[in-house]
Design an enzyme around this catalytic site. Sequence first.
Site, PDB file in Angstrom:
ATOM      1  N   LYS A   1      37.702  34.225  57.956  1.00 16.35           N
ATOM      2  CA  LYS A   1      36.539  34.777  57.264  1.00 16.35           C
ATOM      3  C   LYS A   1      35.211  35.812  57.624  1.00 16.35           C
ATOM      4  CE  LYS A   1      38.411  33.911  52.713  1.00 16.35           C
ATOM      5  NZ  LYS A   1      39.425  34.260  51.975  1.00 16.35           N
TER       6      LYS A   1
ATOM      7  N   ASN B   1      41.034  32.066  36.106  1.00 17.24           N
ATOM      8  CA  ASN B   1      40.984  31.221  36.728  1.00 17.24           C
ATOM      9  C   ASN B   1      40.185  29.873  36.066  1.00 17.24           C
ATOM     10  OD1 ASN B   1      38.965  30.758  38.482  1.00 17.24           O
ATOM     11  ND2 ASN B   1      39.278  32.512  39.951  1.00 17.24           N
TER      12      ASN B   1
ATOM     13  N   LYS C   1      49.249  46.953  24.401  1.00 23.51           N
ATOM     14  CA  LYS C   1      49.728  46.009  24.301  1.00 23.51           C
ATOM     15  C   LYS C   1      51.187  45.593  24.481  1.00 23.51           C
ATOM     16  CE  LYS C   1      49.596  41.892  21.344  1.00 23.51           C
ATOM     17  NZ  LYS C   1      49.677  40.800  20.344  1.00 23.51           N
TER      18      LYS C   1
ATOM     19  N   PRO D   1      41.298  42.651  47.264  1.00 22.09           N
ATOM     20  CA  PRO D   1      40.689  43.290  48.500  1.00 22.09           C
ATOM     21  C   PRO D   1      39.882  41.671  48.694  1.00 22.09           C
ATOM     22  CG  PRO D   1      39.183  44.029  46.859  1.00 22.09           C
ATOM     23  CD  PRO D   1      40.469  43.607  46.422  1.00 22.09           C
ATOM     24  N   ASP D   2      39.736  41.049  49.885  1.00 18.69           N
ATOM     25  CA  ASP D   2      39.046  40.166  50.196  1.00 18.69           C
ATOM     26  C   ASP D   2      37.622  40.486  50.328  1.00 18.69           C
ATOM     27  OD1 ASP D   2      37.733  37.526  51.312  1.00 18.69           O
ATOM     28  OD2 ASP D   2      39.717  37.023  52.078  1.00 18.69           O
ATOM     29  N   ILE D   3      36.432  40.176  49.577  1.00 19.30           N
ATOM     30  CA  ILE D   3      35.294  40.611  49.778  1.00 19.30           C
ATOM     31  C   ILE D   3      34.394  39.867  51.021  1.00 19.30           C
ATOM     32  CG2 ILE D   3      33.120  39.939  48.133  1.00 19.30           C
ATOM     33  CD1 ILE D   3      34.789  40.200  45.563  1.00 19.30           C
TER      34      ILE D   3
ATOM     35  N   ASP E   1      42.725  36.600  43.921  1.00 25.12           N
ATOM     36  CA  ASP E   1      43.410  37.002  44.983  1.00 25.12           C
ATOM     37  C   ASP E   1      44.511  38.720  44.737  1.00 25.12           C
ATOM     38  OD1 ASP E   1      42.053  35.173  46.936  1.00 25.12           O
ATOM     39  OD2 ASP E   1      43.396  33.791  46.468  1.00 25.12           O
TER      40      ASP E   1
HETATM   41  O1  C5P Z   1      41.249  32.548  50.997  1.00 23.86           O
HETATM   42  P1  C5P Z   1      40.278  31.709  49.556  1.00 23.86           P
HETATM   43  O2  C5P Z   1      40.075  32.593  48.663  1.00 23.86           O
HETATM   44  O3  C5P Z   1      40.502  30.343  49.282  1.00 23.86           O
HETATM   45  O4  C5P Z   1      38.361  31.822  50.289  1.00 23.86           O
HETATM   46  C1  C5P Z   1      37.357  31.405  49.735  1.00 23.86           C
HETATM   47  C2  C5P Z   1      36.290  32.064  49.771  1.00 23.86           C
HETATM   48  O5  C5P Z   1      36.505  33.983  49.753  1.00 23.86           O
HETATM   49  C3  C5P Z   1      35.207  31.786  48.511  1.00 23.86           C
HETATM   50  O6  C5P Z   1      34.006  32.631  49.288  1.00 23.86           O
HETATM   51  C4  C5P Z   1      35.548  32.999  48.062  1.00 23.86           C
HETATM   52  O7  C5P Z   1      34.657  33.563  46.722  1.00 23.86           O
HETATM   53  C5  C5P Z   1      36.407  34.277  48.771  1.00 23.86           C
HETATM   54  N1  C5P Z   1      36.788  35.183  48.363  1.00 23.86           N
HETATM   55  C6  C5P Z   1      36.572  36.279  48.296  1.00 23.86           C
HETATM   56  N2  C5P Z   1      37.567  37.560  47.812  1.00 23.86           N
HETATM   57  C7  C5P Z   1      38.834  37.150  47.665  1.00 23.86           C
HETATM   58  C8  C5P Z   1      39.193  35.413  47.785  1.00 23.86           C
HETATM   59  C9  C5P Z   1      37.901  34.842  47.731  1.00 23.86           C
HETATM   60  O8  C5P Z   1      35.818  37.084  48.909  1.00 23.86           O
HETATM   61  N3  C5P Z   1      39.738  38.307  47.172  1.00 23.86           N
END
Ligand code: C5P
Length: 403
Positions: A341, A208, A286, A304-306, A276
Amino acid sequence: MHGKSILLIIGGGIAAYKSLELIRRLSERGVKTRAILTKAGAEFVTPLSVSSLAGEKVFSDLFSLTDEAEMGHIELSRSADLVVVAPATADLMGKLAGGLANDLASTALLATDKPILMAPAMNVRMWESPSVRRSVEQLKKDGVLFVGPNDGEMACGEFGPGRMAEPLEIVAAIERALKIEGPLAGVRALVTAGPTREPVDPVRFLANHSSGKQGYAIADALARAGADTTLISGPVSLAPPTGVKLMRVTTAREMLAACESALPADVLVMAAAVADWRPDIAANSKIKKSTDRIVPLIKLVENPDILHTLAHGPQRPRLVIGFAAETDDVVENAVAKRARKGADWIIANDVSANLDGESVMGGEKNRIHLISETGTEDWPELSKSEVGSRLALRIADKLKGAA
Ligand code: C5P
């Protein structure tokens, strides 16, 4: 108040003008400056401008009998807690390395019993010349501290190492040398910044537009406020902030592992734009353009959502701060995100906003809303570094209140 003071030796270089800002920044932090202006330094800044900012007369000539009567050069060399040379020229470094003293500045450097911090500034060829290398090596061996020089375009038009460190970097180095405690002393901070890259094959990836600028500015401000700061960064083209431990990662999964390895921390600032999704399999070779025009399909799986993981983990930092980059219903979405979150604060920004003709993503400015347990604060439009500084102070207040 700590009551610390420095003796600033201003050498003769174009960067001498930055020493005026240095004096101003130090006085904001309660550090008093007494200055020696070399003869060459006086070609670049006037004794009057230095003395106006320092609030006392400038010393400049070893053989001035009036100066010697007021304060002998030996006493002057020991009158402060630290001697700072900015700009440190090849001449001043060479003299100290070789034990020469033929003017007030070089005499004070030899006579002092206090630590010395040098902020070199010179043309890149001079900096790289064997004799300057020798001086620097020798001075380092003798225990002289250094800040900079930085890489960059120089006044002479050449590019490379040799630019004097910025006044705020020198202030941070001075505060470290003087052991002045910032409001976040003793606090461990973990900051993430930049995008993540999710490989499709060895040459392609999903990513991104995140530049990492806001996260780097926050890590820099936290470190300057005295926090022991670790910055976990996705691929960006920014210089690491001084005094920050930098861990470079590429993918979201690497970022999660790096965050877990850097815990425990008191505060987490998740400024990274984490992908995400990632391709379920990264091809080993390739992916070729198909001759029968079949477009390859990339299947995505969730990363994973960190933020969520760390906010619910066994080592949850005391203050967890997430970001919300939104393009519409910025505050409403961010309030919901805070709950979803498990973050204490969310810093929301409208990434579709145009500030001074620049996009928030990649630009120098930001306008944020800070969403906390007590409601929403709308901050004015600020530079990303000002957002970092203000946030560092807000974090210090919060942690103090919670302690
Ligand atoms: O859900 P979204 O991506 O909008 O959330 C943004 C927040 O979540 C930011 O602080 C980003 O660093 C964190 N994030 C994360 N892991 C992900 C996606 C977002 O920690 N996979």
